[in-house]
Design a protein around this motif. Structure first.
Motif, PDB file in Angstrom:
ATOM      1  N   UNK A  94       4.021   9.946 -14.991  1.00  0.00           N
ATOM      2  CA  UNK A  94       3.715   8.634 -14.392  1.00  0.00           C
ATOM      3  C   UNK A  94       3.098   7.675 -15.397  1.00  0.00           C
ATOM      4  N   UNK A  95       3.116   6.395 -15.040  1.00  0.00           N
ATOM      5  CA  UNK A  95       2.650   5.358 -15.956  1.00  0.00           C
ATOM      6  C   UNK A  95       1.185   5.541 -16.340  1.00  0.00           C
ATOM      7  N   UNK A  96       0.364   6.074 -15.435  1.00  0.00           N
ATOM      8  CA  UNK A  96      -1.033   6.284 -15.765  1.00  0.00           C
ATOM      9  C   UNK A  96      -1.182   7.293 -16.900  1.00  0.00           C
ATOM     10  N   UNK A  97      -0.359   8.329 -16.876  1.00  0.00           N
ATOM     11  CA  UNK A  97      -0.367   9.297 -17.979  1.00  0.00           C
ATOM     12  C   UNK A  97       0.078   8.624 -19.278  1.00  0.00           C
ATOM     13  N   UNK A  98       1.078   7.746 -19.185  1.00  0.00           N
ATOM     14  CA  UNK A  98       1.569   7.070 -20.385  1.00  0.00           C
ATOM     15  C   UNK A  98       0.452   6.258 -21.040  1.00  0.00           C
ATOM     16  N   UNK A 112       0.809  -1.217   0.000  1.00  0.00           N
ATOM     17  CA  UNK A 112       0.000   0.000   0.000  1.00  0.00           C
ATOM     18  C   UNK A 112       0.842   1.267   0.000  1.00  0.00           C
ATOM     19  N   UNK A 113       2.116   1.157   0.335  1.00  0.00           N
ATOM     20  CA  UNK A 113       2.987   2.330   0.249  1.00  0.00           C
ATOM     21  C   UNK A 113       2.928   2.947  -1.142  1.00  0.00           C
ATOM     22  N   UNK A 114       3.071   2.128  -2.166  1.00  0.00           N
ATOM     23  CA  UNK A 114       3.068   2.650  -3.542  1.00  0.00           C
ATOM     24  C   UNK A 114       1.645   3.009  -3.982  1.00  0.00           C
ATOM     25  N   UNK A 115       0.663   2.236  -3.570  1.00  0.00           N
ATOM     26  CA  UNK A 115      -0.717   2.517  -3.960  1.00  0.00           C
ATOM     27  C   UNK A 115      -1.157   3.877  -3.435  1.00  0.00           C
ATOM     28  N   UNK A 116      -0.850   4.160  -2.182  1.00  0.00           N
ATOM     29  CA  UNK A 116      -1.247   5.438  -1.596  1.00  0.00           C
ATOM     30  C   UNK A 116      -0.500   6.594  -2.262  1.00  0.00           C
ATOM     31  N   UNK A 117       0.763   6.387  -2.571  1.00  0.00           N
ATOM     32  CA  UNK A 117       1.541   7.405  -3.286  1.00  0.00           C
ATOM     33  C   UNK A 117       0.940   7.667  -4.668  1.00  0.00           C
ATOM     34  N   UNK A 118       0.659   6.591  -5.406  1.00  0.00           N
ATOM     35  CA  UNK A 118       0.119   6.735  -6.756  1.00  0.00           C
ATOM     36  C   UNK A 118      -1.271   7.351  -6.767  1.00  0.00           C
ATOM     37  N   UNK A 119      -2.027   7.138  -5.691  1.00  0.00           N
ATOM     38  CA  UNK A 119      -3.373   7.704  -5.617  1.00  0.00           C
ATOM     39  C   UNK A 119      -3.336   9.227  -5.638  1.00  0.00           C
ATOM     40  N   UNK A 120      -2.199   9.789  -5.277  1.00  0.00           N
ATOM     41  CA  UNK A 120      -2.008  11.238  -5.355  1.00  0.00           C
ATOM     42  C   UNK A 120      -1.323  11.608  -6.673  1.00  0.00           C
ATOM     43  N   UNK A 121      -0.103  11.136  -6.840  1.00  0.00           N
ATOM     44  CA  UNK A 121       0.732  11.600  -7.949  1.00  0.00           C
ATOM     45  C   UNK A 121       0.208  11.162  -9.319  1.00  0.00           C
ATOM     46  N   UNK A 122      -0.076   9.874  -9.476  1.00  0.00           N
ATOM     47  CA  UNK A 122      -0.438   9.371 -10.803  1.00  0.00           C
ATOM     48  C   UNK A 122      -1.751   9.948 -11.300  1.00  0.00           C
ATOM     49  N   UNK A 123      -2.756   9.920 -10.452  1.00  0.00           N
ATOM     50  CA  UNK A 123      -4.093  10.327 -10.888  1.00  0.00           C
ATOM     51  C   UNK A 123      -4.161  11.809 -11.207  1.00  0.00           C
ATOM     52  N   UNK A 124      -3.601  12.640 -10.334  1.00  0.00           N
ATOM     53  CA  UNK A 124      -3.662  14.087 -10.549  1.00  0.00           C
ATOM     54  C   UNK A 124      -2.802  14.493 -11.745  1.00  0.00           C
ATOM     55  N   UNK A 125      -1.604  13.956 -11.835  1.00  0.00           N
ATOM     56  CA  UNK A 125      -0.740  14.293 -12.965  1.00  0.00           C
ATOM     57  C   UNK A 125      -1.365  13.872 -14.286  1.00  0.00           C
ATOM     58  N   UNK A 126      -2.066  12.746 -14.291  1.00  0.00           N
ATOM     59  CA  UNK A 126      -2.706  12.274 -15.520  1.00  0.00           C
ATOM     60  C   UNK A 126      -3.810  13.220 -15.968  1.00  0.00           C
ATOM     61  N   UNK A 127      -4.672  13.601 -15.052  1.00  0.00           N
ATOM     62  CA  UNK A 127      -5.790  14.483 -15.420  1.00  0.00           C
ATOM     63  C   UNK A 127      -5.317  15.814 -15.981  1.00  0.00           C
ATOM     64  N   UNK A 128      -4.204  16.309 -15.437  1.00  0.00           N
ATOM     65  CA  UNK A 128      -3.711  17.618 -15.869  1.00  0.00           C
ATOM     66  C   UNK A 128      -2.535  17.491 -16.834  1.00  0.00           C
ATOM     67  N   UNK A 167      -3.813  20.955   0.274  1.00  0.00           N
ATOM     68  CA  UNK A 167      -5.226  20.969  -0.125  1.00  0.00           C
ATOM     69  C   UNK A 167      -5.633  19.824  -1.045  1.00  0.00           C
ATOM     70  N   UNK A 168      -4.679  19.173  -1.700  1.00  0.00           N
ATOM     71  CA  UNK A 168      -5.006  18.065  -2.606  1.00  0.00           C
ATOM     72  C   UNK A 168      -4.409  16.751  -2.104  1.00  0.00           C
ATOM     73  N   UNK A 169      -3.102  16.738  -1.860  1.00  0.00           N
ATOM     74  CA  UNK A 169      -2.468  15.499  -1.418  1.00  0.00           C
ATOM     75  C   UNK A 169      -2.947  15.068  -0.035  1.00  0.00           C
ATOM     76  N   UNK A 170      -3.048  15.998   0.895  1.00  0.00           N
ATOM     77  CA  UNK A 170      -3.388  15.623   2.270  1.00  0.00           C
ATOM     78  C   UNK A 170      -4.769  14.978   2.386  1.00  0.00           C
ATOM     79  N   UNK A 171      -5.823  15.513   1.775  1.00  0.00           N
ATOM     80  CA  UNK A 171      -7.115  14.815   1.877  1.00  0.00           C
ATOM     81  C   UNK A 171      -7.080  13.400   1.307  1.00  0.00           C
ATOM     82  N   UNK A 172      -6.368  13.215   0.196  1.00  0.00           N
ATOM     83  CA  UNK A 172      -6.272  11.877  -0.392  1.00  0.00           C
ATOM     84  C   UNK A 172      -5.498  10.928   0.524  1.00  0.00           C
TER      85      UNK A 172
END
Length: 327
Positions: A266-270, A190-206, A222-227
């Motif tokens: 991130x890979x999700x953006x790819x 879950x270390x990587x899952x929780x990290x990706x839930x912030x970085x991958x998803x937000x970077x992909x959308x934008x 305001x974005x990372x902390x709530x997630x």
């Protein structure tokens, strides 16, 4: 130990080539995507390896489709998209043997349960990798970051470090994968899952590089902390202890994006820019499911999951810009 990497994508090639070229191990690649197999074979059983977009050079590999593979590795390493896993395992099943170890260090959650249908718990090693890699095309991989940088973490599903697990960790260290080991299986994953839930998803959308996110000075609070808070609340409700505190996770989100791979997509953006489905359901969606299953709410995780799917749908009207090609 002999290795077979199932999935010759970005991370599969990274692990396999490092084991082969740096650690000197015997490595086969088994690729479920036929177009990838065909491309690598057409190149003369070569893949092209770069680092930070430079020094592109060919490396000879053993490449097979699942149906034509006849090897008997000691260790399988699985790297593919979560949605590919079930079908690939069915195709690979005739090759699995009781003595073999399965390593799964894929993004998201869901693959471990599928591996348990074929391997005993003491033969399963789960892991996460903070190692940035880009697949430019089939058989063309770009290692991001200086040599011997990045880190990975692993745990045996049975909660004990078996002798085989120790051997794998030794080989991964020799391959510059910088592994650490913990008997905390779910915390490790879950270390990587929780990290990706912030970085991958937000970077992909934008459509942003990871470091770009920090140009908004309120990104972390305001974005990372709530997630992160929702993810940790879900883990707490499920009785899962992470390897780091939620405060340490926020520091990691900032540090990795700012100092380690600020220019990385991130890979999700790819996947997103290439018109493929993303793995958001196995990351943010999985966290929301975990929370709701244990009686807590994760509305931000659920909302982000929906927004990523909306961004996928909007590709029909606003084609994304493939910045991977703009090196």
């Amino acid at each position: 130990m002999k290795y077979a990497v199932v999935g010759a994508g970005a991370m599969g090639l990274r692990y396999g080539l490092l084991l082969q070229e740096v650690a000197g191990k015997d490595v086969d690649f088994v690729e479920p995507t036929q177009a990838s197999v065909d491309k690598i074979k057409a190149q003369g059983n070569l893949v092209y390896q770069s680092r930070d977009h430079e020094d592109k050079h060919p490396v000879a590999v053993n490449i097979y489709s699942p149906e034509e593979y006849e090897g008997n590795p000691d260790v399988w390493i699985f790297f593919m998209k979560q949605m590919q896993m079930e079908e690939t395992l069915k195709r690979m099943a005739p090759h699995f043997k009781d003595h073999q170890v399965a390593v799964g260090a894929m993004n998201g959650m869901g693959h471990i349960e599928k591996l348990q249908s074929y391997f005993k718990d003491e033969k399963i090693i789960g892991g996460t990798a903070m190692i940035a890699t880009i697949l430019n095309d089939y058989g063309d991989v770009d290692f991001i970051g200086k040599a011997n940088t990045g880190a990975s973490a692993y745990s045996n599903r049975a909660g004990i470090e078996t002798e085989e697990t120790k051997e794998v960790m030794k080989d991964f260290q020799a391959a510059h994968l910088n592994p650490t080991y913990s008997n905390n299986f779910m915390g490790t994953l879950l270390t990587k899952v929780f990290f990706n839930a912030v970085e991958n998803s937000i970077a992909t959308m934008f459509q942003a590089r990871m470091g770009n996110l920090l140009s908004y000075d309120q990104f972390v609070p305001t974005i990372a902390k709530p997630l992160v808070d929702e993810a940790y609340d879900a883990a707490d409700a499920a009785g899962i202890t992470l390897l780091e505190t939620r405060e340490e996770m926020l520091v990691q989100v900032d540090y990795v994006a700012r100092e380690v791979v600020p220019l990385h997509f991130p890979s999700m953006y790819q996947d997103f820019v290439k018109g493929r489905p993303t793995e958001v359901d196995y990351i943010n969606g999985w966290i929301a499911d975990l929370a709701e299953e244990h009686g807590v709410a994760a509305p931000t995780q659920r909302f982000i999951t929906g927004l990523v799917h909306l961004a996928e749908a909007m590709r029909e009207f606003n084609p994304p810009v493939n910045q991977l090609a703009q090196k």
